[in-house]
Motif scaffolding. Structure first.
Motif, PDB file in Angstrom:
ATOM      1  N   ILE A 196     -14.968   2.837 -61.576  1.00 32.43           N
ATOM      2  CA  ILE A 196     -14.054   1.919 -61.822  1.00 32.43           C
ATOM      3  C   ILE A 196     -13.870   0.912 -60.626  1.00 32.43           C
ATOM      4  O   ILE A 196     -13.577  -0.441 -60.928  1.00 32.43           O
ATOM      5  CB  ILE A 196     -12.699   2.393 -62.183  1.00 32.43           C
ATOM      6  CG1 ILE A 196     -12.953   3.318 -63.464  1.00 32.43           C
ATOM      7  CG2 ILE A 196     -11.502   1.798 -62.100  1.00 32.43           C
ATOM      8  CD1 ILE A 196     -11.686   4.370 -63.681  1.00 32.43           C
TER       9      ILE A 196
ATOM     10  N   VAL B 215     -17.042  -1.537 -60.760  1.00 35.86           N
ATOM     11  CA  VAL B 215     -16.667  -2.637 -61.892  1.00 35.86           C
ATOM     12  C   VAL B 215     -15.614  -3.470 -62.018  1.00 35.86           C
ATOM     13  O   VAL B 215     -15.947  -4.586 -62.102  1.00 35.86           O
ATOM     14  CB  VAL B 215     -17.084  -1.584 -63.191  1.00 35.86           C
ATOM     15  CG1 VAL B 215     -16.970  -2.844 -64.430  1.00 35.86           C
ATOM     16  CG2 VAL B 215     -18.378  -0.993 -63.268  1.00 35.86           C
ATOM     17  N   TRP B 216     -14.534  -2.710 -61.753  1.00 32.80           N
ATOM     18  CA  TRP B 216     -13.337  -3.540 -61.932  1.00 32.80           C
ATOM     19  C   TRP B 216     -12.776  -4.377 -60.491  1.00 32.80           C
ATOM     20  O   TRP B 216     -12.073  -5.392 -60.606  1.00 32.80           O
ATOM     21  CB  TRP B 216     -12.251  -2.671 -62.285  1.00 32.80           C
ATOM     22  CG  TRP B 216     -12.460  -2.223 -63.880  1.00 32.80           C
ATOM     23  CD1 TRP B 216     -13.438  -2.684 -64.723  1.00 32.80           C
ATOM     24  CD2 TRP B 216     -11.738  -1.329 -64.647  1.00 32.80           C
ATOM     25  NE1 TRP B 216     -13.452  -2.150 -65.837  1.00 32.80           N
ATOM     26  CE2 TRP B 216     -12.286  -1.228 -65.989  1.00 32.80           C
ATOM     27  CE3 TRP B 216     -10.572  -0.649 -64.402  1.00 32.80           C
ATOM     28  CZ2 TRP B 216     -11.747  -0.492 -66.805  1.00 32.80           C
ATOM     29  CZ3 TRP B 216      -9.932   0.023 -65.404  1.00 32.80           C
ATOM     30  CH2 TRP B 216     -10.692   0.397 -66.704  1.00 32.80           C
ATOM     31  N   PHE B 217     -13.067  -3.629 -59.374  1.00 29.26           N
ATOM     32  CA  PHE B 217     -12.291  -4.398 -58.209  1.00 29.26           C
ATOM     33  C   PHE B 217     -13.552  -4.774 -57.249  1.00 29.26           C
ATOM     34  O   PHE B 217     -13.369  -5.025 -56.107  1.00 29.26           O
ATOM     35  CB  PHE B 217     -11.816  -3.255 -57.486  1.00 29.26           C
ATOM     36  CG  PHE B 217     -10.482  -2.734 -58.383  1.00 29.26           C
ATOM     37  CD1 PHE B 217      -9.532  -3.405 -58.646  1.00 29.26           C
ATOM     38  CD2 PHE B 217     -10.551  -1.650 -58.929  1.00 29.26           C
ATOM     39  CE1 PHE B 217      -8.474  -3.064 -59.344  1.00 29.26           C
ATOM     40  CE2 PHE B 217      -9.671  -0.984 -59.881  1.00 29.26           C
ATOM     41  CZ  PHE B 217      -8.545  -1.891 -59.978  1.00 29.26           C
TER      42      PHE B 217
ATOM     43  N   THR C  10     -12.589   5.944 -52.429  1.00 33.08           N
ATOM     44  CA  THR C  10     -12.295   6.030 -53.445  1.00 33.08           C
ATOM     45  C   THR C  10     -12.670   7.356 -54.206  1.00 33.08           C
ATOM     46  O   THR C  10     -11.942   7.815 -55.061  1.00 33.08           O
ATOM     47  CB  THR C  10     -13.046   4.847 -54.297  1.00 33.08           C
ATOM     48  OG1 THR C  10     -12.449   3.621 -53.750  1.00 33.08           O
ATOM     49  CG2 THR C  10     -12.840   4.756 -55.626  1.00 33.08           C
TER      50      THR C  10
ATOM     51  N   VAL D 202     -16.900   2.320 -68.948  1.00 31.01           N
ATOM     52  CA  VAL D 202     -16.816   1.313 -67.928  1.00 31.01           C
ATOM     53  C   VAL D 202     -18.220   0.466 -67.610  1.00 31.01           C
ATOM     54  O   VAL D 202     -18.082  -0.545 -67.340  1.00 31.01           O
ATOM     55  CB  VAL D 202     -16.043   2.006 -66.824  1.00 31.01           C
ATOM     56  CG1 VAL D 202     -16.074   1.108 -65.696  1.00 31.01           C
ATOM     57  CG2 VAL D 202     -14.673   2.667 -67.212  1.00 31.01           C
TER      58      VAL D 202
ATOM     59  N   ARG E 206     -21.575  -3.901 -68.275  1.00 37.98           N
ATOM     60  CA  ARG E 206     -22.381  -4.338 -66.889  1.00 37.98           C
ATOM     61  C   ARG E 206     -23.531  -3.834 -66.815  1.00 37.98           C
ATOM     62  O   ARG E 206     -23.945  -3.080 -66.344  1.00 37.98           O
ATOM     63  CB  ARG E 206     -21.501  -3.799 -65.702  1.00 37.98           C
ATOM     64  CG  ARG E 206     -19.956  -4.329 -65.448  1.00 37.98           C
ATOM     65  CD  ARG E 206     -19.980  -5.859 -65.322  1.00 37.98           C
ATOM     66  NE  ARG E 206     -20.779  -6.121 -64.218  1.00 37.98           N
ATOM     67  CZ  ARG E 206     -20.078  -6.248 -62.741  1.00 37.98           C
ATOM     68  NH1 ARG E 206     -18.990  -6.003 -62.622  1.00 37.98           N
ATOM     69  NH2 ARG E 206     -20.717  -6.315 -61.778  1.00 37.98           N
TER      70      ARG E 206
END
Length: 347
Positions: free
Chosen positions: A119, A122-124, A135, A181, A185
């Motif tokens: 996450i 991909v998101w940050f 993380t 997720v 991508r």
């Protein structure tokens, strides 16, 4: 009276004999770990004689074989360190939960760390090694709390079977979330899938160095928890009656295990079953005293993961199997054996 004197004189002798036997096992395991480390340096797509491997360790880098050994040194180091971390964290988790099925993989802790990393990527868009490690540790800790909370619901509290089922359900759900997720991508999907298998291939000193501090802290906290885990093994009420702060003992030991799991997952990906197999094997050698069990589990984990890496290289030459696949092949049947031995009604 003579009988009492005989017993008093015999007991120290028995304790000394047990300690001597454990020290012999410790020396044997250390020797085996050293042998496997040397074999890990010598075995690969290109086999290297041990003499040439020793020359490479001394700094020589003039032949192809010596160059091959130089690239295997960080891989071998990572296998040793990661295996020790997973073996130790499994022993700590089993002690904290008094659960013979506890393992970072079975309880979903590894996949929770993986989901958090995916996450964040991909998101940050995180890229630094330190961000990966923090993380992963956060994800491992959050998942451990969640699984323990779900497993504690209902009558009887957190029984081994309920924790194993909660961990299995969490692992399945989080694995699906990882796919969901990553799926959009395509640019990173291949790398994430490879990392999800769990392995030590491609290791470099630059990749290992950031994680060493976190692992060192995790090792220290976990090993210092040995006496507290011995108290918890007696039951919460008796441990509290002996002056142990049960909540602090459980939380501090869990912190050490979470640091080890999260940091290892960040650099290797999720590798399962090491923390299940190794503590059970080590109990056969040294018993249930965590002052001996924890260091033995660390050495045993290093041995198992290094051996699995060697087997993975030999099984699919000139390609290789990742250690996560090899440990799953070993740990799956062992998990079934433990469940059948404990009997479902006793879990």
């Amino acid at each position: 009276m003579p009988t009492g004197r005989t017993d008093a004189g015999t007991e120290p002798h028995k304790r000394g004999a047990r300690a001597g036997k454990r020290l012999l096992w410790l020396a044997a395991l250390l020797a085996l770990a050293l042998l496997l480390a040397l074999l890990s340096l010598a075995i690969g797509t290109r086999s290297v004689p041990l003499a040439e491997a020793f020359e490479a360790l001394s700094g020589e880098n003039t032949t192809i074989g010596q160059a091959a050994v130089a690239t295997r040194i960080p891989r071998t180091l990572l296998a040793i360190v990661a295996g020790a971390a997973l073996g130790l964290s499994g022993a700590v988790m089993q002690g904290v939960t008094r659960n013979p099925l506890a393992d970072p993989g079975i309880l979903g802790v590894n996949i929770g760390a993986s989901l958090a990393v995916v996450i964040a990527v991909v998101w940050f868009g995180i890229t630094s090694a330190e961000a990966f490690i923090w993380t992963a540790i956060f994800g491992a800790g959050l998942t451990a709390v969640f699984v323990y909370g779900v497993g504690s619901l209902g009558r009887g509290g957190a029984t081994p079977l309920k924790l194993a089922l909660a961990g299995a359900a969490t692992s399945i759900a989080f694995s699906s979330l990882v796919i969901a997720v990553v799926l959009p991508r395509a640019d990173i999907a291949g790398g994430v899938r490879s990392w999800q298998v769990g392995g030590v291939g491609g290791a470099t000193f630059e990749r290992i160095e950031p994680v060493l501090v976190f692992l060192a802290v995790g090792f220290l906290i976990s090993l210092l928890s040995a006496r507290r885990l011995n108290s918890l093994a007696l039951g919460d009420e008796l441990a509290a009656g002996l002056g142990e702060r049960v909540a602090f003992a459980r939380a501090s030991a869990s912190l050490g295990a979470i640091l080890l799991c999260g940091a290892t997952t960040a650099v290797c990906g999720p590798i399962g079953f090491v923390g299940l197999v190794v503590p059970h094997a080590c109990r056969l050698l040294v018993g249930v005293d965590h002052r001996w069990l924890l260091p033995f589990s660390a050495i045993g984990g290093a041995i198992l993961l290094t051996a699995a890496d060697i087997v993975g290289r030999l099984a699919a030459r000139p390609s290789e199997l990742e250690v996560g696949i090899v440990t799953a092949l070993i740990g799956g049947p062992f998990f079934i054996f433990i469940v059948r031995r404990q009997k479902v009604r006793d879990l």
